[in-house]
Motif scaffolding. Structure first.
Motif, short mmCIF file in Angstrom:
data_model
loop_
_atom_site.label_atom_id
_atom_site.label_comp_id
_atom_site.label_asym_id
_atom_site.label_seq_id
_atom_site.Cartn_x
_atom_site.Cartn_y
_atom_site.Cartn_z
N GLY A 31 -62.21 74.40 91.92
CA GLY A 31 -62.58 74.41 90.50
C GLY A 31 -63.33 73.17 90.06
O GLY A 31 -64.08 73.23 89.08
N THR A 32 -63.15 72.05 90.76
CA THR A 32 -63.88 70.83 90.38
C THR A 32 -65.15 70.65 91.21
O THR A 32 -66.10 70.02 90.74
CB THR A 32 -62.99 69.59 90.54
OG1 THR A 32 -62.34 69.62 91.80
CG2 THR A 32 -61.94 69.53 89.45
N ILE A 33 -65.20 71.20 92.43
CA ILE A 33 -66.43 71.08 93.22
C ILE A 33 -67.53 71.96 92.64
O ILE A 33 -68.65 71.50 92.40
CB ILE A 33 -66.19 71.46 94.70
CG1 ILE A 33 -65.26 70.46 95.38
CG2 ILE A 33 -67.52 71.51 95.45
CD1 ILE A 33 -64.96 70.80 96.84
N ILE A 34 -67.21 73.23 92.45
CA ILE A 34 -68.24 74.18 91.98
C ILE A 34 -68.40 74.01 90.48
O ILE A 34 -67.54 74.42 89.70
CB ILE A 34 -67.86 75.63 92.33
CG1 ILE A 34 -67.69 75.80 93.84
CG2 ILE A 34 -68.93 76.59 91.81
CD1 ILE A 34 -67.26 77.20 94.26
N GLY A 35 -69.50 73.42 90.08
CA GLY A 35 -69.80 73.24 88.66
C GLY A 35 -70.95 74.12 88.25
O GLY A 35 -71.07 75.26 88.70
N ALA A 36 -71.84 73.58 87.44
CA ALA A 36 -72.99 74.36 86.96
C ALA A 36 -74.17 74.30 87.92
O ALA A 36 -75.05 75.15 87.89
CB ALA A 36 -73.42 73.85 85.59
N GLY A 37 -74.20 73.29 88.79
CA GLY A 37 -75.40 73.02 89.59
C GLY A 37 -75.85 74.17 90.47
O GLY A 37 -77.04 74.49 90.52
N ILE A 38 -74.91 74.84 91.17
CA ILE A 38 -75.30 75.91 92.09
C ILE A 38 -75.91 77.09 91.34
O ILE A 38 -76.70 77.86 91.90
CB ILE A 38 -74.08 76.37 92.92
CG1 ILE A 38 -74.50 77.30 94.05
CG2 ILE A 38 -73.02 77.02 92.04
CD1 ILE A 38 -75.38 76.65 95.10
N PHE A 39 -75.59 77.25 90.05
CA PHE A 39 -76.12 78.35 89.26
C PHE A 39 -77.44 77.99 88.56
O PHE A 39 -78.27 78.85 88.30
CB PHE A 39 -75.11 78.79 88.20
CG PHE A 39 -73.78 79.18 88.76
CD1 PHE A 39 -73.65 80.33 89.53
CD2 PHE A 39 -72.65 78.42 88.53
CE1 PHE A 39 -72.42 80.70 90.06
CE2 PHE A 39 -71.43 78.78 89.05
CZ PHE A 39 -71.31 79.92 89.82
N ILE A 40 -77.61 76.71 88.22
CA ILE A 40 -78.74 76.32 87.38
C ILE A 40 -79.87 75.70 88.19
O ILE A 40 -81.02 76.12 88.10
CB ILE A 40 -78.28 75.31 86.29
CG1 ILE A 40 -77.15 75.93 85.48
CG2 ILE A 40 -79.44 74.91 85.39
CD1 ILE A 40 -77.48 77.26 84.85
#
Length: 493
Positions: free
Chosen positions: A49-58
């Motif tokens: 939950g803390t590794i996967i943020g918005a970056g991989i989507f944006i």
């Protein structure tokens, strides 16, 4: 120092005047302490939950931009996952041999003493944590409102108001119940994985149908430059950062000797798979040029594959950001709790709420600083100054593992890694610090200067404790007032 009877007298007086709120049903009766409520599933949800943020989507394009080809970018994603696993395994040894919460701070304290640990804490509390929380909260504020304002842009004041509501709700949740904080984190982690699945499944479906043109000559490209690979690795390691947050709450983990290593390994495997498969899905639908030109890669992907369903992507991104906010705050508060217990922060921060069994003061300490930076400070510049310090201190903590192998050979180590693993990872961290110095010496130098103010602060606030009587009396009175207002008492051990 405020003694337990003060708060007992206060609570006793409340029973005569006003009804005392019911005890949190999730808080076991008995000693007032932080309970061991972090199971394996909850531990995995904290890390993912803390590794996967918005970056991989944006904007997962830093690696592609600096690697120059589709094939090399995928290799870098995998390699960064392996390097992050090395760091995570090193922290698994530290977390099972030093069974204290606090993460980096605790391990530096154990290996190199209080002064270096305080410098790390100082940089965290005055800049890194408030700025980092404010940035991810701003992303939450923007993407939660985007479906409402489409196709227009979201007004900045609306973003900041939504961001403030998000920060407040996360603070409230962490203050009220550790169990509900973890339950919400599990739910948000499943939302993140669902969001990844909505990208991976249609992308792989199209790949198996024969959409492979973007993978032809994947390792050939006109823009491949060896000089760009270090920057690609820097972007990749930043995307994986967050694997260390379970170590911030070690004291609350059930059976940490087994849970910590297992949760770390499972989480890194899941995140690496998600990152690689998501990028494969992107490259199946979009060319490298389209991906680099997109303002929001996941939205562009959804528009090409799912039509109007792309409206849901900002909601998924907002939930992902909220999960990162929740997990980060849960971890940060435990670091402040431990630092207070070690005498490096005010005593009230190591006290526990009498009914909720949460470190209430340690949770809310970040709130005023985060909101202040949100409306006043230049957050992104501050992060540029300080981001390299994360890798410096993580490298120092892992170096401490090697150091303690020789200085404390008899320390119990239920989980032990080969020495080449922490050696490779610490060298990677120091290389990234060197890369920051080389590529941006001005901002890096300012960051160093800010962190070095922790040295005089250490001697002023920690070493020099002969305060005037009037000042000590005022501090004691303030401490007592805060303790009564927040209804917190020292933890029982």
């Amino acid at each position: 120092m405020v003694k337990l009877p003060v708060i007992e007298v206060y609570l006793h007086s409340r029973t005569r005047d006003t009804p005392v709120p019911k005890e949190d049903p999730d808080s076991p009766h008995g000693k007032v302490e932080l309970k061991k409520k972090v199971t394996l599933l909850r531990g995995i949800s904290i890390i993912i939950g803390t590794i996967i943020g918005a970056g991989i989507f944006i904007s997962p394009k830093g690696i592609l931009k600096n690697s120059g080809s589709v094939g090399i970018s995928l290799v870098v994603w995998i390699a960064c996952g392996v390097l992050s696993l090395f760091g995570a395994l090193s922290y698994a040894e530290l977390g099972t041999s030093i069974k204290k919460s606090g993460g980096h701070y605790t391990y530096i304290l154990e290996a190199f003493g209080p002064q270096m640990a305080f410098i790390r804490l100082w940089a965290d509390i005055i800049a890194i944590r408030p700025a980092g929380l404010a940035v991810i909260s701003l992303a939450f504020g923007q993407y939660i409102l985007e479906p409402i304002f489409m196709p227009c842009g979201v007004p900045e004041i609306a973003i900041k108001l939504a961001t403030s509501i998000g920060i407040t709700s996360v603070m409230y949740l962490n203050s009220m119940s550790t169990s509900w904080t973890n339950r919400i984190q599990i739910f948000l982690t499943f939302c993140k994985l669902l969001a990844v699945a909505t990208i991976v499944v249609p992308g792989l479906y199209m790949l198996f149908k024969g959409e492979t043109r973007n993978f032809e000559n994947a390792f050939e490209g006109s823009n491949i430059k060896l000089s760009g690979l270090p920057l690609a690795f820097y972007s990749g390691m930043y995307a994986y950062s967050g694997w260390f947050y379970l170590n911030f709450v070690t004291e609350e983990v059930e059976n940490p000797e087994k849970t910590v290593p297992l949760a770390i390994c499972i989480s890194i495997a899941i995140v690496t798979s998600c990152y690689v498969l998501t990028n494969v899905a992107y490259y199946t639908v979009m060319s490298a040029e389209e991906l680099l030109a997109s303002q929001s890669v996941a939205v562009t992907f959804a528009e090409k594959t799912m039509g109007n369903f792309s409206v849901a992507v900002p909601v998924f991104v907002a939930l992902s950001c909220f999960g990162t906010m929740n997990g980060c705050l849960f971890a940060f508060s435990r670091m402040f709790y431990v630092a207070s217990r070690e005498g490096h922060l005010p005593e009230v921060l190591s006290m526990i709420h009498v009914r909720r069994h949460t470190p209430l003061a340690a949770v809310i300490i970040l709130y005023p600083m985060t909101v202040f930076q949100l409306f006043v400070g230049d957050i992104y510049s501050l992060l540029n100054f300080m981001s390299f310090l994360r890798w410096l201190f993580i490298g120092v903590a892992v170096l401490g593992l090697i150091y303690m192998r020789y200085t404390r050979p008899d320390m119990p180590r239920p989980f032990k890694v080969p020495l080449f693993i922490p050696a490779i990872f610490s060298l990677t961290c120091f290389f990234m610090v060197f890369l920051s110095l080389y590529s941006d010496p001005v901002n890096t130098g300012i960051g160093f200067a800010i962190s070095l103010t922790g040295i005089p602060a250490y001697y002023i606030f920690i070493v020099f404790d002969r305060r005037p009587k009037w000042l000590q009396k005022s501090l004691d009175s303030l401490n007592r007032s805060v303790q009564i207002v927040l209804e917190v008492i020292p933890a029982e051990h």
